[in-house]
Design a protein around this motif. Structure first.
Motif, PDB file in Angstrom:
ATOM      1  N   ASP A  41       0.866  -1.173   0.000  1.00 41.72           N
ATOM      2  CA  ASP A  41       0.000   0.000   0.000  1.00 41.72           C
ATOM      3  C   ASP A  41       0.903   1.224   0.000  1.00 41.72           C
ATOM      4  O   ASP A  41       2.004   1.190   0.543  1.00 41.72           O
ATOM      5  CB  ASP A  41      -0.925   0.016   1.223  1.00 41.72           C
ATOM      6  CG  ASP A  41      -2.163   0.884   1.005  1.00 41.72           C
ATOM      7  OD1 ASP A  41      -2.246   1.582  -0.032  1.00 41.72           O
ATOM      8  OD2 ASP A  41      -3.053   0.863   1.872  1.00 41.72           O
ATOM      9  N   GLY A  42       0.436   2.271  -0.638  1.00 38.49           N
ATOM     10  CA  GLY A  42       1.226   3.497  -0.719  1.00 38.49           C
ATOM     11  C   GLY A  42       0.754   4.343  -1.879  1.00 38.49           C
ATOM     12  O   GLY A  42      -0.384   4.200  -2.337  1.00 38.49           O
ATOM     13  N   PRO A  43       1.644   5.207  -2.400  1.00 37.86           N
ATOM     14  CA  PRO A  43       1.259   6.118  -3.482  1.00 37.86           C
ATOM     15  C   PRO A  43       0.737   5.406  -4.727  1.00 37.86           C
ATOM     16  O   PRO A  43      -0.092   5.944  -5.454  1.00 37.86           O
ATOM     17  CB  PRO A  43       2.538   6.883  -3.812  1.00 37.86           C
ATOM     18  CG  PRO A  43       3.510   6.571  -2.744  1.00 37.86           C
ATOM     19  CD  PRO A  43       3.021   5.378  -1.995  1.00 37.86           C
ATOM     20  N   GLY A  44       1.201   4.177  -4.982  1.00 36.52           N
ATOM     21  CA  GLY A  44       0.772   3.426  -6.155  1.00 36.52           C
ATOM     22  C   GLY A  44      -0.546   2.698  -5.963  1.00 36.52           C
ATOM     23  O   GLY A  44      -1.081   2.119  -6.901  1.00 36.52           O
ATOM     24  N   GLY A  45      -1.063   2.698  -4.721  1.00 35.76           N
ATOM     25  CA  GLY A  45      -2.315   2.008  -4.435  1.00 35.76           C
ATOM     26  C   GLY A  45      -2.108   0.782  -3.567  1.00 35.76           C
ATOM     27  O   GLY A  45      -1.000   0.470  -3.135  1.00 35.76           O
ATOM     28  N   ARG A  46      -3.207   0.086  -3.335  1.00 35.02           N
ATOM     29  CA  ARG A  46      -3.209  -1.124  -2.498  1.00 35.02           C
ATOM     30  C   ARG A  46      -3.355  -2.333  -3.404  1.00 35.02           C
ATOM     31  O   ARG A  46      -4.201  -2.335  -4.310  1.00 35.02           O
ATOM     32  CB  ARG A  46      -4.383  -1.036  -1.528  1.00 35.02           C
ATOM     33  CG  ARG A  46      -4.377  -2.081  -0.456  1.00 35.02           C
ATOM     34  CD  ARG A  46      -5.557  -1.839   0.468  1.00 35.02           C
ATOM     35  NE  ARG A  46      -5.296  -2.398   1.777  1.00 35.02           N
ATOM     36  CZ  ARG A  46      -6.226  -2.650   2.666  1.00 35.02           C
ATOM     37  NH1 ARG A  46      -7.497  -2.383   2.403  1.00 35.02           N
ATOM     38  NH2 ARG A  46      -5.923  -3.165   3.833  1.00 35.02           N
ATOM     39  N   HIS A  47      -2.555  -3.352  -3.149  1.00 33.28           N
ATOM     40  CA  HIS A  47      -2.603  -4.555  -3.981  1.00 33.28           C
ATOM     41  C   HIS A  47      -2.049  -5.721  -3.185  1.00 33.28           C
ATOM     42  O   HIS A  47      -1.414  -5.543  -2.149  1.00 33.28           O
ATOM     43  CB  HIS A  47      -1.770  -4.364  -5.252  1.00 33.28           C
ATOM     44  CG  HIS A  47      -2.304  -5.092  -6.452  1.00 33.28           C
ATOM     45  ND1 HIS A  47      -2.557  -6.432  -6.460  1.00 33.28           N
ATOM     46  CD2 HIS A  47      -2.630  -4.649  -7.690  1.00 33.28           C
ATOM     47  CE1 HIS A  47      -3.009  -6.799  -7.649  1.00 33.28           C
ATOM     48  NE2 HIS A  47      -3.077  -5.714  -8.412  1.00 33.28           N
ATOM     49  N   GLY A  48      -2.269  -6.921  -3.703  1.00 34.67           N
ATOM     50  CA  GLY A  48      -1.726  -8.122  -3.088  1.00 34.67           C
ATOM     51  C   GLY A  48      -1.805  -9.290  -4.046  1.00 34.67           C
ATOM     52  O   GLY A  48      -2.616  -9.299  -4.972  1.00 34.67           O
ATOM     53  N   PHE A  49      -0.928 -10.266  -3.821  1.00 32.98           N
ATOM     54  CA  PHE A  49      -0.912 -11.465  -4.656  1.00 32.98           C
ATOM     55  C   PHE A  49      -0.392 -12.639  -3.836  1.00 32.98           C
ATOM     56  O   PHE A  49       0.269 -12.455  -2.810  1.00 32.98           O
ATOM     57  CB  PHE A  49      -0.046 -11.255  -5.909  1.00 32.98           C
ATOM     58  CG  PHE A  49       1.428 -11.049  -5.643  1.00 32.98           C
ATOM     59  CD1 PHE A  49       2.329 -12.099  -5.750  1.00 32.98           C
ATOM     60  CD2 PHE A  49       1.913  -9.789  -5.281  1.00 32.98           C
ATOM     61  CE1 PHE A  49       3.684 -11.902  -5.507  1.00 32.98           C
ATOM     62  CE2 PHE A  49       3.254  -9.585  -5.048  1.00 32.98           C
ATOM     63  CZ  PHE A  49       4.150 -10.643  -5.150  1.00 32.98           C
TER      64      PHE A  49
END
Length: 179
Positions: A41-49
Motif C-alpha cells: 500500500d502506498g502512493p501506487g495504491g493497495r494490492h496483493g498477490f
C-alpha cells in the motif's frame, strides 16, 4: 636441457538440451513451499498477490527475496510503493490464498481477512503464521520475473499453529514435528 611446453587442456562443453517450460513446471510442483500473501500500500495504491517463491537471503540485515511476475497486475503497484509485507499463511487460510491468486479483482481481495497497516504502511494479515513487513532495497530482472530483495523492518507472529504448504499443485497443512 629441453624445455617443457605446457598447454592448458580445456574440456569441451557438452551439448545441453534446453529444459522445456512444462517439464520445469512439473518438476517444480514437487518442491513444497510455504504459501504467502504479499501485500503493498502506498502512493501506487493497495494490492496483493499469492506467492510461494519467497525465501530468506540473510539475517544481517534481515532480508528476504520475493519473485514477482512483471506481467502481473501487482507489479507496477509494488514497484511504485517500494514496500511490501509477506504474510505467511497458516493452515485453514487457503481461501485467502485463492482470493489473492488472481481470480478475484484486486479491489475486492482485502474484503476477506482482518488487516492492519504495518510499519511501512503495507497491509499485515492479523492471524497470519508470520508477517514480514519490508522495504524493497533492490530488484533484479530474470526472465519474466523481478527478484525483489526486501529488508525486513517489522515482524508479527501468530504462535505455533500449523503452516500452509503448496505441494504437487495442492494445499497441505504442515504441523509441528513430534517431540
Amino acid at each position: 636441457m629441453g624445455s617443457c611446453l605446457h598447454k592448458d587442456i580445456v574440456p569441451a562443453e557438452p551439448e545441453l538440451a534446453p529444459v522445456g517450460r512444462q517439464e520445469y513446471r512439473d518438476a517444480m510442483a514437487r518442491l513444497g513451499a510455504a504459501v504467502n500473501v504479499v501485500t503493498t500500500d502506498g502512493p501506487g495504491g493497495r494490492h496483493g498477490f499469492t506467492a510461494s517463491a519467497v525465501c530468506s537471503v540473510t539475517d544481517d540485515p534481515p532480508t528476504l527475496l520475493v519473485c514477482l511476475n512483471r506481467g502481473s497486475s501487482a507489479s507496477a503497484t509494488i514497484h511504485a510503493n517500494g514496500v511490501l509485507c509477506v504474510n505467511t499463511l497458516a493452515a485453514g487460510q487457503q481461501e485467502l490464498s485463492d482470493r489473492f491468486g488472481g481470480k478475484v479483482p484486486p479491489a475486492e481481495r482485502f474484503h476477506a481477512g482482518e488487516w492492519r497497516p504495518g510499519i511501512t504502511g503495507a497491509p499485515v494479515l492479523v492471524g497470519a503464521l508470520a508477517s514480514f513487513d519490508c522495504r524493497i532495497t533492490r530488484f533484479v530482472e530474470v526472465g519474466t520475473h523481478d527478484v525483489l530483495f526486501c529488508e525486513v523492518v517489522g515482524l508479527d507472529e501468530a504462535g505455533t499453529r500449523e503452516g500452509l504448504m503448496y505441494f504437487l499443485r495442492g494445499y497441505h497443512a504442515l504441523g509441528k514435528p513430534p517431540e
